[in-house]
Write a protein that holds these residues in place. Structure first.
Motif, PDB file in Angstrom:
ATOM      1  N   ALA A  22       0.851  -1.192   0.000  1.00  0.00           N
ATOM      2  CA  ALA A  22       0.000   0.000   0.000  1.00  0.00           C
ATOM      3  C   ALA A  22       0.885   1.240   0.000  1.00  0.00           C
ATOM      4  CB  ALA A  22      -0.920   0.011   1.217  1.00  0.00           C
ATOM      5  N   ARG A  23       0.340   2.328  -0.474  1.00  0.00           N
ATOM      6  CA  ARG A  23       1.052   3.604  -0.463  1.00  0.00           C
ATOM      7  C   ARG A  23       1.074   4.195   0.943  1.00  0.00           C
ATOM      8  NH1 ARG A  23       3.737   5.252  -5.314  1.00  0.00           N
ATOM      9  NH2 ARG A  23       2.599   4.276  -7.040  1.00  0.00           N
ATOM     10  N   VAL A  24       2.144   4.892   1.272  1.00  0.00           N
ATOM     11  CA  VAL A  24       2.190   5.701   2.495  1.00  0.00           C
ATOM     12  C   VAL A  24       1.550   7.050   2.163  1.00  0.00           C
ATOM     13  CG1 VAL A  24       3.693   6.912   4.124  1.00  0.00           C
ATOM     14  CG2 VAL A  24       4.237   4.566   3.425  1.00  0.00           C
ATOM     15  N   PRO A  25       0.448   7.418   2.825  1.00  0.00           N
ATOM     16  CA  PRO A  25      -0.236   8.677   2.500  1.00  0.00           C
ATOM     17  C   PRO A  25       0.679   9.884   2.705  1.00  0.00           C
ATOM     18  CG  PRO A  25      -1.609   7.285   3.898  1.00  0.00           C
ATOM     19  CD  PRO A  25      -0.240   6.666   3.887  1.00  0.00           C
ATOM     20  N   GLY A  26       0.473  10.879   1.861  1.00  0.00           N
ATOM     21  CA  GLY A  26       1.305  12.076   1.888  1.00  0.00           C
ATOM     22  C   GLY A  26       1.478  12.727   3.253  1.00  0.00           C
ATOM     23  N   ARG A  29       5.998   3.159   0.005  1.00  0.00           N
ATOM     24  CA  ARG A  29       4.963   2.165   0.221  1.00  0.00           C
ATOM     25  C   ARG A  29       5.212   1.461   1.551  1.00  0.00           C
ATOM     26  NH1 ARG A  29       5.784   1.851  -5.680  1.00  0.00           N
ATOM     27  NH2 ARG A  29       3.801   1.524  -6.777  1.00  0.00           N
ATOM     28  N   LEU A  30       4.276   0.575   1.922  1.00  0.00           N
ATOM     29  CA  LEU A  30       4.449  -0.303   3.071  1.00  0.00           C
ATOM     30  C   LEU A  30       3.996  -1.702   2.680  1.00  0.00           C
ATOM     31  CD1 LEU A  30       1.410  -0.989   4.460  1.00  0.00           C
ATOM     32  CD2 LEU A  30       1.590   1.429   5.055  1.00  0.00           C
ATOM     33  N   LEU A  75      -7.555   1.587  13.112  1.00  0.00           N
ATOM     34  CA  LEU A  75      -6.158   1.319  12.750  1.00  0.00           C
ATOM     35  C   LEU A  75      -5.644   2.280  11.686  1.00  0.00           C
ATOM     36  CD1 LEU A  75      -3.907  -0.893  13.397  1.00  0.00           C
ATOM     37  CD2 LEU A  75      -4.494  -1.814  11.146  1.00  0.00           C
ATOM     38  N   ASN A  76      -6.378   2.441  10.580  1.00  0.00           N
ATOM     39  CA  ASN A  76      -5.916   3.324   9.512  1.00  0.00           C
ATOM     40  C   ASN A  76      -5.765   4.767   9.979  1.00  0.00           C
ATOM     41  OD1 ASN A  76      -5.699   1.288   7.651  1.00  0.00           O
ATOM     42  ND2 ASN A  76      -7.167   2.149   6.203  1.00  0.00           N
ATOM     43  N   ASP A  77      -6.641   5.193  10.871  1.00  0.00           N
ATOM     44  CA  ASP A  77      -6.598   6.581  11.341  1.00  0.00           C
ATOM     45  C   ASP A  77      -5.293   6.881  12.072  1.00  0.00           C
ATOM     46  OD1 ASP A  77      -9.178   6.768  10.364  1.00  0.00           O
ATOM     47  OD2 ASP A  77     -10.104   6.450  12.326  1.00  0.00           O
ATOM     48  N   LEU A  78      -4.691   5.862  12.672  1.00  0.00           N
ATOM     49  CA  LEU A  78      -3.454   6.062  13.433  1.00  0.00           C
ATOM     50  C   LEU A  78      -2.218   6.104  12.551  1.00  0.00           C
ATOM     51  CD1 LEU A  78      -4.199   3.715  16.466  1.00  0.00           C
ATOM     52  CD2 LEU A  78      -4.352   6.215  16.380  1.00  0.00           C
ATOM     53  N   GLY A  79      -2.373   5.811  11.252  1.00  0.00           N
ATOM     54  CA  GLY A  79      -1.275   5.992  10.322  1.00  0.00           C
ATOM     55  C   GLY A  79      -0.502   4.732   9.992  1.00  0.00           C
ATOM     56  N   PRO A  80       0.502   4.874   9.112  1.00  0.00           N
ATOM     57  CA  PRO A  80       1.252   3.717   8.614  1.00  0.00           C
ATOM     58  C   PRO A  80       1.953   2.905   9.692  1.00  0.00           C
ATOM     59  CG  PRO A  80       1.623   5.609   7.202  1.00  0.00           C
ATOM     60  CD  PRO A  80       0.869   6.111   8.383  1.00  0.00           C
ATOM     61  N   GLY A  81       2.415   3.546  10.760  1.00  0.00           N
ATOM     62  CA  GLY A  81       3.081   2.785  11.820  1.00  0.00           C
ATOM     63  C   GLY A  81       2.146   1.756  12.428  1.00  0.00           C
ATOM     64  N   ALA A  82       0.903   2.145  12.664  1.00  0.00           N
ATOM     65  CA  ALA A  82      -0.081   1.214  13.207  1.00  0.00           C
ATOM     66  C   ALA A  82      -0.449   0.155  12.183  1.00  0.00           C
ATOM     67  CB  ALA A  82      -1.327   1.984  13.644  1.00  0.00           C
ATOM     68  N   VAL A  83      -0.651   0.573  10.934  1.00  0.00           N
ATOM     69  CA  VAL A  83      -1.035  -0.368   9.880  1.00  0.00           C
ATOM     70  C   VAL A  83       0.033  -1.441   9.694  1.00  0.00           C
ATOM     71  CG1 VAL A  83      -1.464  -0.595   7.403  1.00  0.00           C
ATOM     72  CG2 VAL A  83      -2.523   1.272   8.686  1.00  0.00           C
ATOM     73  N   PRO A 134       1.645  -1.995 -10.319  1.00  0.00           N
ATOM     74  CA  PRO A 134       1.968  -3.361  -9.892  1.00  0.00           C
ATOM     75  C   PRO A 134       3.454  -3.712  -9.960  1.00  0.00           C
ATOM     76  CG  PRO A 134      -0.041  -3.364 -11.181  1.00  0.00           C
ATOM     77  CD  PRO A 134       0.501  -1.965 -11.258  1.00  0.00           C
ATOM     78  N   LEU A 135       4.117  -3.383 -11.045  1.00  0.00           N
ATOM     79  CA  LEU A 135       5.537  -3.726 -11.133  1.00  0.00           C
ATOM     80  C   LEU A 135       6.364  -2.901 -10.146  1.00  0.00           C
ATOM     81  CD1 LEU A 135       5.994  -4.155 -14.991  1.00  0.00           C
ATOM     82  CD2 LEU A 135       5.802  -5.948 -13.255  1.00  0.00           C
ATOM     83  N   GLY A 136       5.987  -1.647  -9.939  1.00  0.00           N
ATOM     84  CA  GLY A 136       6.665  -0.837  -8.932  1.00  0.00           C
ATOM     85  C   GLY A 136       6.452  -1.384  -7.533  1.00  0.00           C
ATOM     86  N   ALA A 137       5.243  -1.891  -7.270  1.00  0.00           N
ATOM     87  CA  ALA A 137       4.954  -2.476  -5.954  1.00  0.00           C
ATOM     88  C   ALA A 137       5.770  -3.744  -5.733  1.00  0.00           C
ATOM     89  CB  ALA A 137       3.463  -2.780  -5.838  1.00  0.00           C
ATOM     90  N   LEU A 138       5.928  -4.558  -6.781  1.00  0.00           N
ATOM     91  CA  LEU A 138       6.761  -5.753  -6.654  1.00  0.00           C
ATOM     92  C   LEU A 138       8.207  -5.362  -6.377  1.00  0.00           C
ATOM     93  CD1 LEU A 138       7.246  -8.794  -6.779  1.00  0.00           C
ATOM     94  CD2 LEU A 138       7.395  -8.581  -9.287  1.00  0.00           C
TER      95      LEU A 138
END
Length: 263
Positions: A58-62, A72-73, A148-156, A203-207
């Motif tokens: 998943a993308r890390v939100p701005g 990403r994460l 969970l999502n509201d707390l940000g990428p560290g929580a996710v 997709p290829l960038g995520a891989l």
């Protein structure tokens, strides 16, 4: 602290129950760095009895980019949560009652071969030989913690990347010649989002990101791993008993029935 958080989340997942707050001390204090978040994730994976059979991306939100400086994460997808419905069938996917639950239309990659260890500069062009197949797919995101999502990428990151299912649909046989795929998601017959998959940067960038992140963690991908490469039409909240349909123009569609995760 990592062990305590990992234990709390895995116990809740095993029991099929929700939790009221992020299990830190003080409560609702998510890991402050990527290193801390992935340490919790590793501790949780070590506690979970099923084998890791792939990864969600998943993308890390701005707004969180400065604190968590990765594009990403990733989070583990376990073998029992990889769904491969036969053509026309509806995938049965559990979520945590009282927790977070969402569906996301995604492109799913199946890895062709074990990847070499140590290389941390993969690009979207480099990874093409490691793609066995590319598929239409759905990520079922669910956590015992509704916020969970509201707390940000560290929580996710810390809670299995908020993943509880990957649906692998029809193969996209000509993906090498395709630049974009238009996608639409419906919940209970109502359109809730549209988007476009851009094959190389998406997709290829995520891989490539997953290969680099796993190499940084001293690990590699294995032949047959599934990589759910990131949402295309949005993150769509869904409830137990609801159904979603995900239409990939020219490639087919997938249907998902949401069920209750049990203990």
């Amino acid at each position: 602290m990592s062990e305590h958080i990992a234990t709390a989340f895995t116990a809740a997942r095993a029991a099929g129950r929700s939790i009221s707050h992020y299990p830190s001390n003080p409560p609702n204090t998510a890991p402050a760095t990527l290193a801390e978040a992935y340490a919790v994730q590793a501790a949780a994976i070590a506690r979970w009895p099923d084998a890791v059979a792939g990864w969600k991306v998943a993308r890390v939100p701005g707004p969180f980019a400065a604190q968590y400086p990765d594009e990403r994460l990733i989070g583990p997808a376990f073998a029992a949560n990889i769904h491969r419905p036969v053509a026309g069938a509806m995938a049965q996917c559990p979520v945590f009652e009282g927790g977070f639950a969402a569906v996301e239309a995604e492109i799913v990659i199946v890895v062709a071969q074990d990847t070499p260890a140590g290389k941390t500069d993969w690009t979207a062009d480099d990874v093409i030989p490691f793609v066995r197949s590319m598929h239409i797919g759905v990520e079922v995101a669910s956590s015992p913690l509704a916020t969970l999502n509201d707390l940000g990428p560290g929580a996710v990151i810390s809670d299995f990347g908020n993943n509880w299912g990957v649906v692998v649909g029809a193969e996209i046989p000509n993906w090498r010649e395709v630049q974009t795929i238009d996608v639409e998601t419906f919940i209970d017959g109502q359109s809730v989002g549209t988007g476009t998959a851009h094959i190389k940067p998406g997709p290829l960038g995520a891989l490539a990101f997953t290969l680099n992140k796993r190499a940084q963690q001293g690990a590699a991908l294995r032949a047959g791993d599934v990589i759910s490469t990131g949402m295309l039409t949005g993150v769509h909240d869904i409830r137990i008993g609801q159904q979603s349909r995900h239409v990939f123009a020219g490639c087919g569609e997938l249907r998902v029935q949401i069920t209750k995760a049990g203990g």
